[in-house]
Write a protein that holds these residues in place. Structure first.
Motif, PDB file in Angstrom:
ATOM      1  N   ASP A  32      42.565  49.290  42.930  1.00  0.00           N
ATOM      2  CA  ASP A  32      41.790  48.128  43.617  1.00  0.00           C
ATOM      3  C   ASP A  32      40.183  48.130  43.539  1.00  0.00           C
ATOM      4  N   THR A  40      34.804  50.940  49.076  1.00  0.00           N
ATOM      5  CA  THR A  40      34.827  49.744  48.126  1.00  0.00           C
ATOM      6  C   THR A  40      33.425  49.202  47.980  1.00  0.00           C
ATOM      7  N   PRO A  96      35.167  37.541  46.195  1.00  0.00           N
ATOM      8  CA  PRO A  96      36.212  38.504  46.181  1.00  0.00           C
ATOM      9  C   PRO A  96      36.983  38.244  47.483  1.00  0.00           C
ATOM     10  N   GLY A  97      38.507  38.477  46.998  1.00  0.00           N
ATOM     11  CA  GLY A  97      39.609  38.268  48.024  1.00  0.00           C
ATOM     12  C   GLY A  97      40.163  36.898  47.946  1.00  0.00           C
ATOM     13  N   THR A  98      39.277  35.854  47.019  1.00  0.00           N
ATOM     14  CA  THR A  98      40.016  34.481  46.814  1.00  0.00           C
ATOM     15  C   THR A  98      40.270  34.142  45.427  1.00  0.00           C
ATOM     16  N   ARG A 134      34.812  31.521  55.106  1.00  0.00           N
ATOM     17  CA  ARG A 134      35.232  32.920  55.428  1.00  0.00           C
ATOM     18  C   ARG A 134      36.113  33.274  56.499  1.00  0.00           C
TER      19      ARG A 134
END
Length: 180
Positions: A32, A40, A96-98, A134
């Motif tokens: 990841d 990260t 990021p994340g979607t 968000r």
């Protein structure tokens, strides 16, 4: 022992250590994209193109001029001198994340008049804002402006009744610029 043999003896352990270190580096990275599973890296949002919504497309009618279409949809992202009668409005967003989003609207002209507008199922403005938001959707629209009653309830700024301040500094007189 010759200098060449001693260099070979020192080089072998160093080469073995370098190979082990390089092999360990690849095993420390997780899938990841975290560094050592802890840190990260920052990923920026990539937004490109024109957002075209249902409300904008509803205003477009065949026969409109290029200027009228540009006023409603904005400047096209792609124009081609070989296909001067076609404007492409492309919108992409990667966050990021979607899931990445991509929409494409094509305006076709005959001369200066719009012939047709090819627009797939587009979101409304509210749906688009909800898809890129968000924060969790609460169903409440945030209040962006005060009502007249709220404005009148605000405290008034205090008026200062101090006497005007005279300018301080040297007083100079200059001769006239033109002779009289």
């Amino acid at each position: 022992m010759t200098p060449l043999n001693s260099a070979r003896r020192l080089g072998s352990p160093f080469l073995l250590f370098a190979l082990l270190a390089l092999g360990a580096c690849s095993s420390l990275q997780s899938s990841d994209s975290n560094f050592l599973g802890v840190i990260t890296p920052y990923r920026i949002d990539i937004v490109q193109g024109n957002v075209v919504t249902q409300e904008q497309v509803a205003q477009i009618k065949p026969g409109m001029t290029r200027d009228q279409v540009r006023d409603i949809l904005g400047s096209p992202m792609l124009t081609d001198i070989f296909h001067a009668d076609r404007w492409d409005y492309v919108f992409t967003i990667k966050r990021p994340g979607t899931e990445p989003q991509r929409r494409s609207v094509i305006a076709t002209f005959e001369g200066n008049a719009l012939k047709k507008l090819d627009a797939p199922a587009l979101p409304s403005e509210r749906d688009f804002v909800a898809s890129i938001s968000r924060t969790k959707a609460t169903g409440k629209t945030p209040v962006l402006e005060l009502t007249d009653a709220q404005k009148s309830a605000l405290p008034r700024p205090a008026r200062s009744e101090a006497p005007p301040v005279e300018p301080a500094g040297a007083v100079r007189s200059y001769p006239p610029l033109e002779p009289s």
